[in-house]
Design a protein around this motif. Sequence first.
Motif, PDB file in Angstrom:
ATOM      1  N   ASP A  56       8.768  -7.292   9.813  1.00  0.00           N
ATOM      2  CA  ASP A  56       8.693  -7.068  11.260  1.00  0.00           C
ATOM      3  C   ASP A  56       8.897  -5.595  11.626  1.00  0.00           C
ATOM      4  N   TYR A  57       9.471  -4.820  10.710  1.00  0.00           N
ATOM      5  CA  TYR A  57       9.716  -3.406  10.987  1.00  0.00           C
ATOM      6  C   TYR A  57       8.488  -2.538  10.726  1.00  0.00           C
ATOM      7  N   LEU A  58       7.469  -3.085  10.075  1.00  0.00           N
ATOM      8  CA  LEU A  58       6.254  -2.315   9.813  1.00  0.00           C
ATOM      9  C   LEU A  58       5.515  -2.071  11.135  1.00  0.00           C
ATOM     10  N   PRO A  59       5.088  -0.840  11.363  1.00  0.00           N
ATOM     11  CA  PRO A  59       4.438  -0.522  12.649  1.00  0.00           C
ATOM     12  C   PRO A  59       2.950  -0.911  12.665  1.00  0.00           C
ATOM     13  N   VAL A  60       2.654  -2.148  12.231  1.00  0.00           N
ATOM     14  CA  VAL A  60       1.283  -2.625  12.180  1.00  0.00           C
ATOM     15  C   VAL A  60       1.261  -4.020  12.804  1.00  0.00           C
ATOM     16  N   HIS A  61       0.200  -4.329  13.551  1.00  0.00           N
ATOM     17  CA  HIS A  61       0.063  -5.661  14.138  1.00  0.00           C
ATOM     18  C   HIS A  61      -0.143  -6.694  13.038  1.00  0.00           C
ATOM     19  N   ASP A  62       0.221  -7.952  13.324  1.00  0.00           N
ATOM     20  CA  ASP A  62       0.021  -9.021  12.343  1.00  0.00           C
ATOM     21  C   ASP A  62      -1.449  -9.123  11.982  1.00  0.00           C
ATOM     22  N   SER A  63      -1.716  -8.961  10.707  1.00  0.00           N
ATOM     23  CA  SER A  63      -3.089  -9.034  10.218  1.00  0.00           C
ATOM     24  C   SER A  63      -3.058  -9.158   8.711  1.00  0.00           C
ATOM     25  N   LYS A  64      -4.237  -9.240   8.122  1.00  0.00           N
ATOM     26  CA  LYS A  64      -4.330  -9.277   6.661  1.00  0.00           C
ATOM     27  C   LYS A  64      -3.852  -7.943   6.068  1.00  0.00           C
ATOM     28  N   PHE A  65      -4.117  -6.849   6.795  1.00  0.00           N
ATOM     29  CA  PHE A  65      -3.657  -5.535   6.344  1.00  0.00           C
ATOM     30  C   PHE A  65      -2.137  -5.478   6.268  1.00  0.00           C
ATOM     31  N   LYS A  66      -1.453  -6.062   7.235  1.00  0.00           N
ATOM     32  CA  LYS A  66       0.010  -6.072   7.237  1.00  0.00           C
ATOM     33  C   LYS A  66       0.532  -6.868   6.052  1.00  0.00           C
ATOM     34  N   ASP A  67      -0.114  -7.995   5.734  1.00  0.00           N
ATOM     35  CA  ASP A  67       0.286  -8.786   4.566  1.00  0.00           C
ATOM     36  C   ASP A  67       0.097  -7.988   3.279  1.00  0.00           C
ATOM     37  N   GLU A  68      -1.035  -7.301   3.174  1.00  0.00           N
ATOM     38  CA  GLU A  68      -1.316  -6.491   1.984  1.00  0.00           C
ATOM     39  C   GLU A  68      -0.335  -5.332   1.878  1.00  0.00           C
ATOM     40  N   LEU A  69      -0.050  -4.684   2.995  1.00  0.00           N
ATOM     41  CA  LEU A  69       0.911  -3.579   3.007  1.00  0.00           C
ATOM     42  C   LEU A  69       2.299  -4.060   2.603  1.00  0.00           C
ATOM     43  N   ALA A  70       2.710  -5.216   3.090  1.00  0.00           N
ATOM     44  CA  ALA A  70       4.016  -5.775   2.725  1.00  0.00           C
ATOM     45  C   ALA A  70       4.065  -6.078   1.234  1.00  0.00           C
ATOM     46  N   PHE A  71       2.957  -6.601   0.685  1.00  0.00           N
ATOM     47  CA  PHE A  71       2.910  -6.888  -0.753  1.00  0.00           C
ATOM     48  C   PHE A  71       3.026  -5.600  -1.574  1.00  0.00           C
ATOM     49  N   VAL A  72       2.302  -4.568  -1.181  1.00  0.00           N
ATOM     50  CA  VAL A  72       2.332  -3.301  -1.921  1.00  0.00           C
ATOM     51  C   VAL A  72       3.722  -2.666  -1.851  1.00  0.00           C
ATOM     52  N   ILE A  73       4.318  -2.650  -0.664  1.00  0.00           N
ATOM     53  CA  ILE A  73       5.656  -2.066  -0.526  1.00  0.00           C
ATOM     54  C   ILE A  73       6.675  -2.864  -1.331  1.00  0.00           C
ATOM     55  N   GLY A  74       6.575  -4.181  -1.314  1.00  0.00           N
ATOM     56  CA  GLY A  74       7.472  -5.012  -2.117  1.00  0.00           C
ATOM     57  C   GLY A  74       7.312  -4.752  -3.607  1.00  0.00           C
ATOM     58  N   SER A  75       6.067  -4.600  -4.054  1.00  0.00           N
ATOM     59  CA  SER A  75       5.818  -4.312  -5.472  1.00  0.00           C
ATOM     60  C   SER A  75       6.383  -2.953  -5.867  1.00  0.00           C
ATOM     61  N   ILE A  76       6.179  -1.959  -5.027  1.00  0.00           N
ATOM     62  CA  ILE A  76       6.723  -0.623  -5.308  1.00  0.00           C
ATOM     63  C   ILE A  76       8.238  -0.684  -5.383  1.00  0.00           C
ATOM     64  N   ASN A  77       8.864  -1.418  -4.482  1.00  0.00           N
ATOM     65  CA  ASN A  77      10.317  -1.555  -4.491  1.00  0.00           C
ATOM     66  C   ASN A  77      10.800  -2.203  -5.788  1.00  0.00           C
ATOM     67  N   GLU A  78      10.121  -3.262  -6.222  1.00  0.00           N
ATOM     68  CA  GLU A  78      10.521  -3.932  -7.466  1.00  0.00           C
ATOM     69  C   GLU A  78      10.409  -2.992  -8.660  1.00  0.00           C
ATOM     70  N   TYR A  79       9.332  -2.207  -8.725  1.00  0.00           N
ATOM     71  CA  TYR A  79       9.167  -1.273  -9.841  1.00  0.00           C
ATOM     72  C   TYR A  79      10.203  -0.149  -9.802  1.00  0.00           C
ATOM     73  N   LEU A  80      10.539   0.337  -8.611  1.00  0.00           N
ATOM     74  CA  LEU A  80      11.558   1.382  -8.511  1.00  0.00           C
ATOM     75  C   LEU A  80      12.930   0.868  -8.937  1.00  0.00           C
ATOM     76  N   VAL A  81      13.247  -0.361  -8.536  1.00  0.00           N
ATOM     77  CA  VAL A  81      14.526  -0.953  -8.936  1.00  0.00           C
ATOM     78  C   VAL A  81      14.567  -1.128 -10.456  1.00  0.00           C
ATOM     79  N   ALA A  82      13.464  -1.612 -11.023  1.00  0.00           N
ATOM     80  CA  ALA A  82      13.408  -1.792 -12.480  1.00  0.00           C
ATOM     81  C   ALA A  82      13.521  -0.449 -13.203  1.00  0.00           C
ATOM     82  N   PHE A  83      12.847   0.593 -12.685  1.00  0.00           N
ATOM     83  CA  PHE A  83      12.928   1.914 -13.293  1.00  0.00           C
ATOM     84  C   PHE A  83      14.353   2.444 -13.248  1.00  0.00           C
TER      85      PHE A  83
END
Length: 170
Positions: A56-83
């Motif tokens: 909900d904090y992402l400055p993008v309206h609900d859309s497929k792009f927002k879902d994709e952006l959330a997935f990418v940010i979540g993946s980056i976060n997981e990789y940074l934590v693992a690193f």
Amino acid sequence: VADYATKLLPKFGQWLSQIMGFVGSVFGVIAGLALVPIYAFYFLLEKHGIAAQWRDYLPVHDSKFKDELAFVIGSINEYLVAFFRGQVLVAICDGVLYTIGFLIIGLPYAVLIGVMATCLTIIPFLGAITTCVVALVISLVAFGDWQHPALVLAVFAVVQTLEGTVIQPK
């Protein structure tokens, strides 16, 4: 007296300005350091709420792009934590290996150097170089010969080889 006062007042003003700037910067650093635990406390307190609603904090309206952006940010976060976890494990292994190696060669403050290496080798290259320089200086001062610095370099070479070929890849 008037001439002396006119010469002295600008210098006093410059000195006072420097002192006030220093006091202000020290106060700013202290205030910043005091706020870090407060922010950390509240972030940890609200961790579950933030984690559940961070989309909900992402400055993008609900859309497929927002879902994709959330997935990418979540993946980056997981990789940074693992690193970061991997870097911490490598740093712990390096610190233990440095401590054992320096204890074997009889270097004073071996455990302290190992603890320092554990803390500093989280940052690649910086920790290893700092640990090597500190150990070399201590060996030169403590023993005054060329054999002990050579042994420190040997310990350093063995630990770095183990790190690069075994620990880091695993």
